[in-house]
Design a protein around this motif. Sequence first.
Motif, PDB file in Angstrom:
ATOM      1  N   GLY A   1       0.798  -1.222   0.000  1.00 40.44           N
ATOM      2  CA  GLY A   1       0.000   0.000   0.000  1.00 40.44           C
ATOM      3  C   GLY A   1       0.831   1.272   0.000  1.00 40.44           C
ATOM      4  N   ALA A   2       2.160   1.143  -0.143  1.00 38.00           N
ATOM      5  CA  ALA A   2       3.033   2.320  -0.118  1.00 38.00           C
ATOM      6  C   ALA A   2       2.898   3.165  -1.384  1.00 38.00           C
ATOM      7  N   GLY A   3       2.348   2.578  -2.441  1.00 36.78           N
ATOM      8  CA  GLY A   3       2.139   3.354  -3.666  1.00 36.78           C
ATOM      9  C   GLY A   3       2.992   2.929  -4.850  1.00 36.78           C
ATOM     10  N   LYS A   4       3.645   1.769  -4.750  1.00 32.72           N
ATOM     11  CA  LYS A   4       4.540   1.309  -5.817  1.00 32.72           C
ATOM     12  C   LYS A   4       3.780   0.996  -7.105  1.00 32.72           C
ATOM     13  N   SER A   5       2.732   0.181  -6.977  1.00 35.88           N
ATOM     14  CA  SER A   5       1.973  -0.194  -8.178  1.00 35.88           C
ATOM     15  C   SER A   5       1.316   1.027  -8.812  1.00 35.88           C
ATOM     16  N   THR A   6       0.850   1.940  -7.973  1.00 36.13           N
ATOM     17  CA  THR A   6       0.230   3.161  -8.507  1.00 36.13           C
ATOM     18  C   THR A   6       1.239   3.940  -9.337  1.00 36.13           C
ATOM     19  N   LEU A   7       2.433   4.118  -8.802  1.00 37.15           N
ATOM     20  CA  LEU A   7       3.461   4.871  -9.525  1.00 37.15           C
ATOM     21  C   LEU A   7       3.760   4.215 -10.874  1.00 37.15           C
ATOM     22  N   MET A   8       3.858   2.908 -10.861  1.00 37.35           N
ATOM     23  CA  MET A   8       4.178   2.209 -12.094  1.00 37.35           C
ATOM     24  C   MET A   8       2.988   2.180 -13.049  1.00 37.35           C
ATOM     25  N   SER A   9       1.791   2.163 -12.498  1.00 38.90           N
ATOM     26  CA  SER A   9       0.605   2.226 -13.353  1.00 38.90           C
ATOM     27  C   SER A   9       0.516   3.584 -14.045  1.00 38.90           C
ATOM     28  N   ILE A  10       1.011   4.610 -13.391  1.00 40.17           N
ATOM     29  CA  ILE A  10       1.051   5.936 -14.016  1.00 40.17           C
ATOM     30  C   ILE A  10       2.055   5.924 -15.167  1.00 40.17           C
ATOM     31  N   LEU A  11       3.193   5.299 -14.923  1.00 36.95           N
ATOM     32  CA  LEU A  11       4.210   5.221 -15.971  1.00 36.95           C
ATOM     33  C   LEU A  11       3.694   4.403 -17.161  1.00 36.95           C
ATOM     34  N   PHE A  12       2.873   3.417 -16.866  1.00 36.25           N
ATOM     35  CA  PHE A  12       2.359   2.544 -17.927  1.00 36.25           C
ATOM     36  C   PHE A  12       1.046   3.086 -18.532  1.00 36.25           C
ATOM     37  N   GLY A  13       0.622   4.259 -18.075  1.00 34.97           N
ATOM     38  CA  GLY A  13      -0.546   4.890 -18.684  1.00 34.97           C
ATOM     39  C   GLY A  13      -1.891   4.379 -18.216  1.00 34.97           C
ATOM     40  N   MET A  14      -1.891   3.591 -17.139  1.00 34.06           N
ATOM     41  CA  MET A  14      -3.178   3.081 -16.663  1.00 34.06           C
ATOM     42  C   MET A  14      -3.892   4.098 -15.778  1.00 34.06           C
ATOM     43  N   TYR A  15      -3.090   4.908 -15.096  1.00 34.61           N
ATOM     44  CA  TYR A  15      -3.635   6.012 -14.315  1.00 34.61           C
ATOM     45  C   TYR A  15      -2.986   7.294 -14.813  1.00 34.61           C
ATOM     46  N   GLN A  16      -3.666   8.407 -14.579  1.00 40.32           N
ATOM     47  CA  GLN A  16      -3.079   9.712 -14.866  1.00 40.32           C
ATOM     48  C   GLN A  16      -2.699  10.347 -13.537  1.00 40.32           C
ATOM     49  N   ALA A  17      -1.497  10.923 -13.488  1.00 36.09           N
ATOM     50  CA  ALA A  17      -1.094  11.616 -12.261  1.00 36.09           C
ATOM     51  C   ALA A  17      -1.899  12.899 -12.131  1.00 36.09           C
ATOM     52  N   ASP A  18      -2.176  13.297 -10.886  1.00 37.76           N
ATOM     53  CA  ASP A  18      -2.846  14.577 -10.685  1.00 37.76           C
ATOM     54  C   ASP A  18      -1.856  15.721 -10.873  1.00 37.76           C
ATOM     55  N   GLU A  19      -0.613  15.473 -10.471  1.00 39.18           N
ATOM     56  CA  GLU A  19       0.442  16.471 -10.644  1.00 39.18           C
ATOM     57  C   GLU A  19       1.722  15.767 -11.040  1.00 39.18           C
ATOM     58  N   GLY A  20       2.623  16.521 -11.666  1.00 43.30           N
ATOM     59  CA  GLY A  20       3.931  15.978 -11.978  1.00 43.30           C
ATOM     60  C   GLY A  20       4.141  15.737 -13.463  1.00 43.30           C
ATOM     61  N   GLU A  21       5.413  15.472 -13.816  1.00 42.09           N
ATOM     62  CA  GLU A  21       5.747  15.254 -15.227  1.00 42.09           C
ATOM     63  C   GLU A  21       6.525  13.965 -15.408  1.00 42.09           C
ATOM     64  N   ILE A  22       6.460  13.436 -16.623  1.00 40.00           N
ATOM     65  CA  ILE A  22       7.236  12.254 -16.977  1.00 40.00           C
ATOM     66  C   ILE A  22       8.064  12.560 -18.228  1.00 40.00           C
ATOM     67  N   TYR A  23       9.338  12.190 -18.161  1.00 39.94           N
ATOM     68  CA  TYR A  23      10.218  12.321 -19.317  1.00 39.94           C
ATOM     69  C   TYR A  23      10.714  10.932 -19.703  1.00 39.94           C
ATOM     70  N   ILE A  24      10.601  10.601 -20.968  1.00 36.67           N
ATOM     71  CA  ILE A  24      11.152   9.333 -21.453  1.00 36.67           C
ATOM     72  C   ILE A  24      12.258   9.671 -22.447  1.00 36.67           C
TER      73      ILE A  24
END
Length: 511
Positions: A40-63
């Motif tokens: 429940g620390a938020g690991k899967s959520t963070l990775m789901s954001i990277l994989f496009g399954m969730y959208q972050a409310d704030e922040g940016e991603i650079y690939i």
Amino acid sequence: MDTIVEMKHITKRFPGIIANNDVSFSLRKGEIHALLGENGAGKSTLMSILFGMYQADEGEIYIRGKPVHIANPYTATKLGIGMVHQHFKLVHNLTVTENIILGMEPRKSFGRIDMASAQKNIEALSTRYGLAVDPSAKIEDITVGMQQRVEILKMLYRNADILIFDEPTAVLTPQEISELMHIMRRLIEEGKSIILITHKLKEIKMAADRCTILRRGAVIGTVQVADTSEEQMAEMMVGRTVSFKVPKKPSEPTDIILKIRNLCVKNNKQLLAIKNLNLDVKRGEIFCVAGIDGNGQSELIEALTGLRKIESGTIELNGKQIQSAPIRERTLTGLGHIPEDRHKYGLVLDFNMAENMILQTYFNEPLSKHGILNAEAIHRHSQDLMEQFDVRSSLGALSIGRSLSGGNQQKAIIAREIYRSPQLLIAAQPTRGLDIGAIEYIHRCLVAERDKGHAILLFSLEMEEVLNLADTIAVIYEGEIAGIVNADTTNENELGLMMSGSQKGVVPDYE
Ligand SMILES: Nc1ncnc2c1ncn2[C@@H]1O[C@H](COP(=O)(O)OP(=O)(O)O)[C@@H](O)[C@H]1O
Ligand SMILES: [Mg+2]
């Protein structure tokens, strides 16, 4: 070294909870970067954001240095990102090949799927990376270990080079884990980069270059793995020191509670998975069935719990033959079950937690009266249980089963089963996927159950857990008991030899 993924100040809120709180994380090309944190620390959520399954409310991603908007997994795939999810996303009634090519089917004339070319491509990948699968088998008929190899192949088939593994080893046997480590190294050699989520500090030590630790949605720090001890990482993760050893006094077994005689059970392929098996489990002991995955453990568990029909033999619980009894009757005879597959048999994912916590007891007072459910009592009961067992969720008893993190789903099932205090608790991989803080807690609970004079029938693939927790160990090999030993006098080596079928141990005579 080039940075291939850069996530900056990511915040993600769910109703009632901040799953990621200003998280910054980067992955360098060619590294294995571990992500560590409690359930429940938020690991899967963070990775789901990277994989496009969730959208972050704030922040940016650079690939690869470029700012990106990853709207969905399809975009992620095009960016070269692949993910093996904590809970596999396979279609159960399709074959291995059909799952791997799903949505990417090679075509021949008239739009027909070119199965031959798909098959060839998959075979090539599977030999190259040592990922053995049976291409024509249906997913529902293969082991969890093989399902995972299918997931990995699926990612490689899509040419991903940023690979996310969400707790890949939680479901694997020790052999499969070392194979996976080998595969990951090969992937790195071929220029891929890996994010590895795992609770196992040994694996992080073995495989990872850097490790980022999350606690309750926030980054605690990023460390160089070589310079950081397991104890230090554990402490960063849970915020206190953790004990790696289960405190317990010698067992005091009394009479037999579970008596299995000449049990024969077939698997899905109609082959005998359990062959004339005999076992006695006594009150007051933790009896462990240990073995390499696929040696009949699942079929045995299913036969005992009523999920699978037996061919012949008897199962006696508490002096009563239950081999053909319905599940509720077994439950009422004193059986508890922490199932191996928590999604299939542990929870009703679309029910809320209040409902999930009363699946076997809803007909009892005060949960219901004269056949009418008492919503308030049910809610209170579930809320209490979740607090007592530290099951974390955003809306407490009102959270939908599906929304809990894997580890918290597991804790909820364990809470429900232990609370009923069954005389025989079948615990199949009870700590799979749990963080060390939670494992410590669950182990203590199981020992406390034992000390009440109840029996625990433990199924575990985890050598450390087997040796640490069990009082008596029966090794199962190809559906037969290869030997029964005392946990205090055996060791990893002896168990390993029996598990692999290279050595037989002592099996008592059963009347
Ligand atoms: N879809 C969702 N809806 C509501 N809450 C969620 C959802 N997904 C995750 N959460 C919550 O967010 C938190 C982080 O979950 P998760 O990222 O799965 O943790 P981890 O993978 O580290 O175990 C948990 O409290 C979880 O209950
Ligand atoms: Mg997770």
